[in-house]
Design a protein around this motif. Structure first.
Motif, PDB file in Angstrom:
ATOM      1  N   ASP A  60      49.111 -25.262 -45.806  1.00  9.03           N
ATOM      2  CA  ASP A  60      47.763 -25.699 -45.323  1.00  9.03           C
ATOM      3  C   ASP A  60      46.898 -24.178 -45.030  1.00  9.03           C
ATOM      4  O   ASP A  60      46.136 -24.228 -44.424  1.00  9.03           O
ATOM      5  CB  ASP A  60      47.774 -26.381 -43.944  1.00  9.03           C
ATOM      6  CG  ASP A  60      48.405 -25.900 -42.785  1.00  9.03           C
ATOM      7  OD1 ASP A  60      49.179 -24.688 -43.145  1.00  9.03           O
ATOM      8  OD2 ASP A  60      48.595 -26.590 -41.891  1.00  9.03           O
ATOM      9  N   GLY A  61      47.710 -23.033 -45.314  1.00  8.20           N
ATOM     10  CA  GLY A  61      47.196 -21.618 -45.018  1.00  8.20           C
ATOM     11  C   GLY A  61      47.811 -21.178 -43.904  1.00  8.20           C
ATOM     12  O   GLY A  61      47.439 -19.861 -43.662  1.00  8.20           O
ATOM     13  N   ARG A  62      48.280 -21.895 -43.105  1.00  4.69           N
ATOM     14  CA  ARG A  62      49.087 -21.306 -42.025  1.00  4.69           C
ATOM     15  C   ARG A  62      50.365 -20.910 -42.327  1.00  4.69           C
ATOM     16  O   ARG A  62      51.092 -20.724 -43.238  1.00  4.69           O
ATOM     17  CB  ARG A  62      49.048 -22.083 -40.884  1.00  4.69           C
ATOM     18  CG  ARG A  62      47.622 -22.712 -40.329  1.00  4.69           C
ATOM     19  CD  ARG A  62      47.617 -23.615 -39.205  1.00  4.69           C
ATOM     20  NE  ARG A  62      48.494 -25.003 -39.555  1.00  4.69           N
ATOM     21  CZ  ARG A  62      48.883 -25.618 -38.680  1.00  4.69           C
ATOM     22  NH1 ARG A  62      48.677 -25.659 -37.246  1.00  4.69           N
ATOM     23  NH2 ARG A  62      49.728 -26.648 -39.013  1.00  4.69           N
ATOM     24  N   PHE A  63      51.007 -20.126 -41.267  1.00  8.38           N
ATOM     25  CA  PHE A  63      52.417 -19.493 -41.453  1.00  8.38           C
ATOM     26  C   PHE A  63      53.348 -19.685 -40.540  1.00  8.38           C
ATOM     27  O   PHE A  63      52.819 -20.175 -39.207  1.00  8.38           O
ATOM     28  CB  PHE A  63      52.173 -18.117 -41.198  1.00  8.38           C
ATOM     29  CG  PHE A  63      51.180 -17.438 -42.335  1.00  8.38           C
ATOM     30  CD1 PHE A  63      51.614 -16.999 -43.488  1.00  8.38           C
ATOM     31  CD2 PHE A  63      50.001 -17.246 -42.007  1.00  8.38           C
ATOM     32  CE1 PHE A  63      50.601 -16.560 -44.593  1.00  8.38           C
ATOM     33  CE2 PHE A  63      48.936 -16.810 -42.901  1.00  8.38           C
ATOM     34  CZ  PHE A  63      49.175 -16.343 -44.178  1.00  8.38           C
ATOM     35  N   GLN A  64      54.745 -20.022 -40.726  1.00 13.03           N
ATOM     36  CA  GLN A  64      55.737 -20.395 -39.712  1.00 13.03           C
ATOM     37  C   GLN A  64      56.879 -19.295 -39.693  1.00 13.03           C
ATOM     38  O   GLN A  64      57.067 -18.737 -40.804  1.00 13.03           O
ATOM     39  CB  GLN A  64      56.301 -21.635 -40.354  1.00 13.03           C
ATOM     40  CG  GLN A  64      57.322 -22.171 -39.242  1.00 13.03           C
ATOM     41  CD  GLN A  64      57.819 -23.437 -39.623  1.00 13.03           C
ATOM     42  OE1 GLN A  64      57.742 -23.743 -41.116  1.00 13.03           O
ATOM     43  NE2 GLN A  64      58.481 -24.261 -38.741  1.00 13.03           N
ATOM     44  N   GLY A  65      57.087 -18.953 -38.575  1.00 14.54           N
ATOM     45  CA  GLY A  65      58.432 -18.030 -38.360  1.00 14.54           C
ATOM     46  C   GLY A  65      59.588 -18.715 -38.744  1.00 14.54           C
ATOM     47  O   GLY A  65      59.926 -19.891 -38.506  1.00 14.54           O
ATOM     48  N   VAL A  66      60.412 -17.802 -39.379  1.00 10.54           N
ATOM     49  CA  VAL A  66      61.835 -18.477 -39.717  1.00 10.54           C
ATOM     50  C   VAL A  66      62.737 -17.354 -39.106  1.00 10.54           C
ATOM     51  O   VAL A  66      62.756 -16.166 -39.167  1.00 10.54           O
ATOM     52  CB  VAL A  66      61.870 -18.849 -41.000  1.00 10.54           C
ATOM     53  CG1 VAL A  66      61.200 -20.157 -41.532  1.00 10.54           C
ATOM     54  CG2 VAL A  66      61.725 -17.548 -41.931  1.00 10.54           C
ATOM     55  N   VAL A  67      64.147 -17.854 -39.019  1.00  8.99           N
ATOM     56  CA  VAL A  67      64.987 -16.868 -38.579  1.00  8.99           C
ATOM     57  C   VAL A  67      66.380 -17.315 -39.755  1.00  8.99           C
ATOM     58  O   VAL A  67      66.790 -18.403 -39.525  1.00  8.99           O
ATOM     59  CB  VAL A  67      65.610 -17.001 -37.213  1.00  8.99           C
ATOM     60  CG1 VAL A  67      66.789 -16.139 -36.954  1.00  8.99           C
ATOM     61  CG2 VAL A  67      64.543 -16.168 -36.407  1.00  8.99           C
ATOM     62  N   GLN A  68      66.894 -16.249 -40.415  1.00  3.90           N
ATOM     63  CA  GLN A  68      68.272 -16.464 -41.115  1.00  3.90           C
ATOM     64  C   GLN A  68      69.235 -16.031 -40.176  1.00  3.90           C
ATOM     65  O   GLN A  68      69.114 -14.773 -39.931  1.00  3.90           O
ATOM     66  CB  GLN A  68      67.978 -15.892 -42.376  1.00  3.90           C
ATOM     67  CG  GLN A  68      69.128 -15.895 -43.265  1.00  3.90           C
ATOM     68  CD  GLN A  68      69.256 -15.361 -44.543  1.00  3.90           C
ATOM     69  OE1 GLN A  68      68.283 -14.444 -44.945  1.00  3.90           O
ATOM     70  NE2 GLN A  68      70.196 -15.636 -45.629  1.00  3.90           N
ATOM     71  N   LEU A  69      70.343 -16.861 -40.060  1.00  2.00           N
ATOM     72  CA  LEU A  69      71.286 -16.261 -39.175  1.00  2.00           C
ATOM     73  C   LEU A  69      72.717 -16.494 -40.001  1.00  2.00           C
ATOM     74  O   LEU A  69      73.050 -17.377 -40.625  1.00  2.00           O
ATOM     75  CB  LEU A  69      71.590 -17.160 -38.029  1.00  2.00           C
ATOM     76  CG  LEU A  69      72.751 -16.917 -37.128  1.00  2.00           C
ATOM     77  CD1 LEU A  69      72.487 -15.583 -36.198  1.00  2.00           C
ATOM     78  CD2 LEU A  69      73.081 -17.952 -36.008  1.00  2.00           C
ATOM     79  N   ALA A  70      73.049 -15.227 -40.337  1.00  2.00           N
ATOM     80  CA  ALA A  70      74.314 -15.104 -40.957  1.00  2.00           C
ATOM     81  C   ALA A  70      75.465 -14.922 -40.028  1.00  2.00           C
ATOM     82  O   ALA A  70      75.496 -13.966 -39.154  1.00  2.00           O
ATOM     83  CB  ALA A  70      74.170 -14.027 -42.099  1.00  2.00           C
ATOM     84  N   ARG A  71      76.859 -15.523 -40.425  1.00  2.00           N
ATOM     85  CA  ARG A  71      78.085 -15.000 -39.572  1.00  2.00           C
ATOM     86  C   ARG A  71      78.869 -14.088 -40.751  1.00  2.00           C
ATOM     87  O   ARG A  71      78.855 -14.556 -42.095  1.00  2.00           O
ATOM     88  CB  ARG A  71      78.838 -16.131 -39.260  1.00  2.00           C
ATOM     89  CG  ARG A  71      80.153 -16.124 -38.516  1.00  2.00           C
ATOM     90  CD  ARG A  71      80.733 -17.062 -38.199  1.00  2.00           C
ATOM     91  NE  ARG A  71      82.043 -16.832 -37.844  1.00  2.00           N
ATOM     92  CZ  ARG A  71      82.731 -17.381 -37.080  1.00  2.00           C
ATOM     93  NH1 ARG A  71      82.357 -18.853 -36.718  1.00  2.00           N
ATOM     94  NH2 ARG A  71      84.032 -17.300 -36.695  1.00  2.00           N
ATOM     95  N   ASP A  72      78.986 -12.839 -40.342  1.00  2.00           N
ATOM     96  CA  ASP A  72      79.625 -11.668 -41.440  1.00  2.00           C
ATOM     97  C   ASP A  72      81.040 -11.700 -41.440  1.00  2.00           C
ATOM     98  O   ASP A  72      81.504 -10.930 -42.421  1.00  2.00           O
ATOM     99  CB  ASP A  72      78.908 -10.401 -40.665  1.00  2.00           C
ATOM    100  CG  ASP A  72      77.489 -10.383 -40.657  1.00  2.00           C
ATOM    101  OD1 ASP A  72      76.707 -11.022 -41.500  1.00  2.00           O
ATOM    102  OD2 ASP A  72      76.950  -9.640 -39.799  1.00  2.00           O
ATOM    103  N   ASP A  73      81.800 -12.602 -40.626  1.00  2.00           N
ATOM    104  CA  ASP A  73      83.152 -12.342 -40.779  1.00  2.00           C
ATOM    105  C   ASP A  73      83.899 -13.582 -41.793  1.00  2.00           C
ATOM    106  O   ASP A  73      85.107 -13.293 -42.149  1.00  2.00           O
ATOM    107  CB  ASP A  73      83.980 -12.121 -39.568  1.00  2.00           C
ATOM    108  CG  ASP A  73      83.844 -13.849 -38.737  1.00  2.00           C
ATOM    109  OD1 ASP A  73      83.120 -14.390 -39.048  1.00  2.00           O
ATOM    110  OD2 ASP A  73      84.909 -14.025 -38.037  1.00  2.00           O
ATOM    111  N   ALA A  74      83.236 -14.374 -42.082  1.00  2.70           N
ATOM    112  CA  ALA A  74      83.717 -15.554 -42.861  1.00  2.70           C
ATOM    113  C   ALA A  74      84.093 -14.948 -44.175  1.00  2.70           C
ATOM    114  O   ALA A  74      83.297 -14.156 -44.812  1.00  2.70           O
ATOM    115  CB  ALA A  74      82.853 -16.561 -42.837  1.00  2.70           C
TER     116      ALA A  74
END
Length: 73
Positions: free
Chosen positions: A22-36
């Motif tokens: 619809d022309g708007r924007f949504q914030g997103v967060v990518q969370l990674a676990r680095d030791d796996a």
């Protein structure tokens, strides 16, 4: 745009923005676990949409800080 990253222990959060249909924007967060051995990645979305990329990114940054703040090491 420079990629933002926030870390806490073995976790890395990367806030970003996705465009909505619809022309708007949504914030997103990518969370990674680095030791796996098999890296775990989760995607979180800000509730609601913003009119600008800047607003959506600010909301994503806030969500990243909230997520990392809730993690107990």
């Amino acid at each position: 745009m420079e990629e933002l990253t926030y870390t806490k222990g073995i976790y890395t959060a990367r806030p970003g923005v996705q465009a909505l249909d619809d022309g708007r924007f949504q914030g997103v967060v990518q969370l990674a676990r680095d030791d796996a051995t098999e890296p775990e990645t989760m995607l979180y979305e800000v509730k609601g949409a913003s009119a600008t990329v800047t607003e959506a990114l600010e909301e994503a940054k806030a969500l990243a800080h909230q997520i990392l703040g809730e993690i107990e090491l």
